[in-house]
Scaffold this motif. Structure first.
Motif, PDB file in Angstrom:
ATOM      1  N   THR A  68       1.537  -5.971  16.176  1.00  0.00           N
ATOM      2  CA  THR A  68       0.178  -5.840  15.639  1.00  0.00           C
ATOM      3  C   THR A  68      -0.640  -7.027  16.141  1.00  0.00           C
ATOM      4  N   LEU A  92      -0.583  -1.787  17.317  1.00  0.00           N
ATOM      5  CA  LEU A  92      -1.640  -1.658  16.311  1.00  0.00           C
ATOM      6  C   LEU A  92      -2.639  -2.787  16.492  1.00  0.00           C
ATOM      7  N   TYR A 132      -6.762  -2.853   9.196  1.00  0.00           N
ATOM      8  CA  TYR A 132      -5.958  -4.004   8.765  1.00  0.00           C
ATOM      9  C   TYR A 132      -6.666  -5.282   9.194  1.00  0.00           C
ATOM     10  N   GLN A 152      -7.182  -3.334   4.487  1.00  0.00           N
ATOM     11  CA  GLN A 152      -6.001  -3.962   3.899  1.00  0.00           C
ATOM     12  C   GLN A 152      -5.835  -5.366   4.480  1.00  0.00           C
ATOM     13  N   ARG A 225       5.212  -2.104  14.181  1.00  0.00           N
ATOM     14  CA  ARG A 225       3.848  -2.392  13.771  1.00  0.00           C
ATOM     15  C   ARG A 225       3.798  -2.634  12.267  1.00  0.00           C
ATOM     16  N   ASP A 227       1.844  -1.356  10.064  1.00  0.00           N
ATOM     17  CA  ASP A 227       1.681  -0.153   9.249  1.00  0.00           C
ATOM     18  C   ASP A 227       3.017   0.553   9.034  1.00  0.00           C
ATOM     19  N   GLU A 228       3.918   0.478  10.019  1.00  0.00           N
ATOM     20  CA  GLU A 228       5.237   1.078   9.837  1.00  0.00           C
ATOM     21  C   GLU A 228       6.052   0.297   8.810  1.00  0.00           C
ATOM     22  N   ILE A 230       4.829  -1.398   6.349  1.00  0.00           N
ATOM     23  CA  ILE A 230       4.226  -1.096   5.047  1.00  0.00           C
ATOM     24  C   ILE A 230       4.751   0.242   4.529  1.00  0.00           C
ATOM     25  N   ARG A 231       4.810   1.260   5.399  1.00  0.00           N
ATOM     26  CA  ARG A 231       5.320   2.572   4.979  1.00  0.00           C
ATOM     27  C   ARG A 231       6.777   2.479   4.537  1.00  0.00           C
ATOM     28  N   ASN A 401      -0.995   3.490  -0.734  1.00  0.00           N
ATOM     29  CA  ASN A 401      -1.160   3.735   0.693  1.00  0.00           C
ATOM     30  C   ASN A 401      -2.189   4.838   0.939  1.00  0.00           C
ATOM     31  N   GLN A 405      -5.765   4.362   3.091  1.00  0.00           N
ATOM     32  CA  GLN A 405      -5.981   5.024   4.365  1.00  0.00           C
ATOM     33  C   GLN A 405      -7.108   6.050   4.340  1.00  0.00           C
ATOM     34  N   ASN A 450      -0.832  11.471   4.811  1.00  0.00           N
ATOM     35  CA  ASN A 450      -0.614  10.060   5.146  1.00  0.00           C
ATOM     36  C   ASN A 450      -0.005   9.288   4.000  1.00  0.00           C
TER      37      ASN A 450
END
Length: 453
Positions: A68, A92, A132, A152, A225, A227-228, A230-231, A401, A405, A450
């Motif tokens: 990122t 990202l 982000y 975020q 990244r 975001d991955e 975070i997921r 999340n 998003q 998402n």
């Protein structure tokens, strides 16, 4: 003079120092560390740099690592080809303000303008806006927590001082090696042009990073990244909610039971309730429904409420957003004929003119025959939106999340169905067709996109 100094001290404390301390110590409204077994997030600040960012992208490509980049707007403006390359190679791109200046030294309006300007520039180059944000030096002010909308804030779990050349590649590598474990968010710098940094320091960083990537590859750790990460973290939290989360849910559902008692809510299915309702006068503006029935002020309606315990249960047991939507559709399919039968059997409900509710889930109900309308703007609309967002955070495993998003799409609307239509369509002999199921699923799953479970 003494009073002036005292006021300056108070302003700095509450505007700058305390928000920064709270965000770092407690992670309030920021993401700084993940929960993952084999995922690490590499993040790079201050770029892009025409020399070192290009070398960094080559190195990441060699090790199939994703990262990122929190870019400074003026640097991105000067090097759009690097922004495009980052995007095309699957990295990202985040925001690091338009200029590298502390948020403590800028008004909230200025911070917001810098962020939107940089995000717009990134979107112009890549086709995707940045959501982000890492403030320079990780410093936030009091208004950053509520002033950034869907943005975020990202901090870090490990920082190494790599902006100083004298640290050297060897010492930097030894510091980095201590973070070879899942969930870490590493802060590094691919540009040495900012105040306090050494111009050639990224050369040392690249040397240390190459050794770090080799070690990560040997240990079967993945660089992903933010975001991955975070997921992955939110999925873990959904499966293993914290004590605070469990207590919050318990208190919320307890409050709902009290609400049902106080306002006398009923259900057509005592064993497995999906929808609760109460008879009350309609207090909105005159509304023409899709079937031609006119709903007027003081007409009697059945006000609908989803059973939040049921929503919470199916949310945590569903494997995907589509799976959740299928369950929800099937439950509503069963509930509507039950409500029709319930009303038909009770003389005191014969004056009911329509079913009426307010919900975020308004892209599937029209397939059942509901009329969907915008909620009139005002205090009730404002309060309802915030209540439903809070509810989504509580009952949905990855509601936070989802809110981050697609916050702009979460707009509460009214859903209304005339009693005449309910009895005609869902009376005795009703059968829910496969076509209706497919159409309803496509609409109902939208509020959960998402936010895979």
């Amino acid at each position: 003079m003494e009073i002036l100094l005292l006021w300056i001290f108070y302003i700095l404390t509450f505007y700058a120092f305390l928000p920064g301390l709270i965000s770092r110590l407690f992670g309030f409204r920021v993401f700084r560390r993940g929960i993952a077994e084999r995922e690490i997030a590499l993040t790079f600040d201050d770029g892009p740099d025409p020399i070192y960012t290009a070398k960094l992208l080559d190195l990441l490509k060699t090790y199939k690592a994703k990262a990122t980049f929190f870019v400074v707007g003026v640097h991105a403006e000067q090097n759009p080809e690097l922004i495009k390359r980052m995007h095309e190679e699957g990295h990202l791109i985040g925001i690091h303000n338009y200029v590298h200046k502390s948020n403590w030294l800028m008004r909230p309006k200025t911070v917001k303008r810098h962020i939107h300007k940089t995000s717009g520039m990134i979107e112009e180059i890549t086709g995707k806006p940045a959501i982000y944000y890492r403030p320079p030096w990780g410093i936030v002010n009091l208004f950053d927590f509520g002033n950034l909308g869907h943005i975020q804030i990202i901090l870090w779990s490990a920082m190494f001082g790599d902006w100083r050349k004298r640290l050297g590649a060897e010492r930097l590598y030894k510091r980095m090696k201590k973070t070879l474990k899942g969930g870490e968010v590493l802060l590094l710098h691919d540009c040495g042009l900012t105040f306090g940094a050494d111009r050639d320091a990224p050369e040392q960083m690249l040397s240390a990073l190459e050794r770090y990537l080799k070690d990560a590859e040997e240990k079967e750790l993945r660089c992903v990244r933010i975001d991955e990460l975070i997921r992955t973290t939110e999925k873990h939290k959904a499966l293993h909610p914290s004590l605070f989360k469990r207590l919050t849910v318990k208190l919320w559902l307890g409050y709902e039971k009290l609400f049902h008692v106080v306002f006398g809510l009923k259900t057509a299915s005592e064993t497995k309730p999906v929808l609760h309702f109460r008879a009350r006068p309609y207090h909105g503006e005159t509304m023409m429904l899709d079937d031609g029935v006119t709903l007027q002020h003081d007409d009697q309606v059945l006000e609908l409420h989803f059973d939040n315990q049921h929503l919470y249960d199916i949310g945590h047991s569903s494997k995907s957003s589509v799976h959740l939507a299928i369950k929800l559709i099937r439950d509503v399919e069963k509930a509507l004929p039950e409500i029709a039968a319930y009303v038909a059997e009770r003389p005191e409900l014969q004056q009911i003119k329509a079913l009426y509710g307010v919900s975020f889930i308004h892209r599937g109900p029209e397939q059942f025959g509901f009329t969907v309308r915008d909620l009139p703007k005002g205090l009730f609309s404002w309060m309802t939106k915030r209540y439903l967002k809070l509810l989504l955070r509580v009952i949905h495993p990855m509601g936070q999340n989802r809110l981050r998003q697609q916050s702009d799409q979460l707009v509460p609307k009214t859903i209304t169905m005339s009693m005449e239509y309910l009895m005609k369509r869902y009376g005795p002999g009703y059968h829910f067709s496969a076509h209706e199921m497919e159409a309803s699923i496509h609409g109902a799953e939208q509020p959960f996109k998402n936010a895979s479970l």
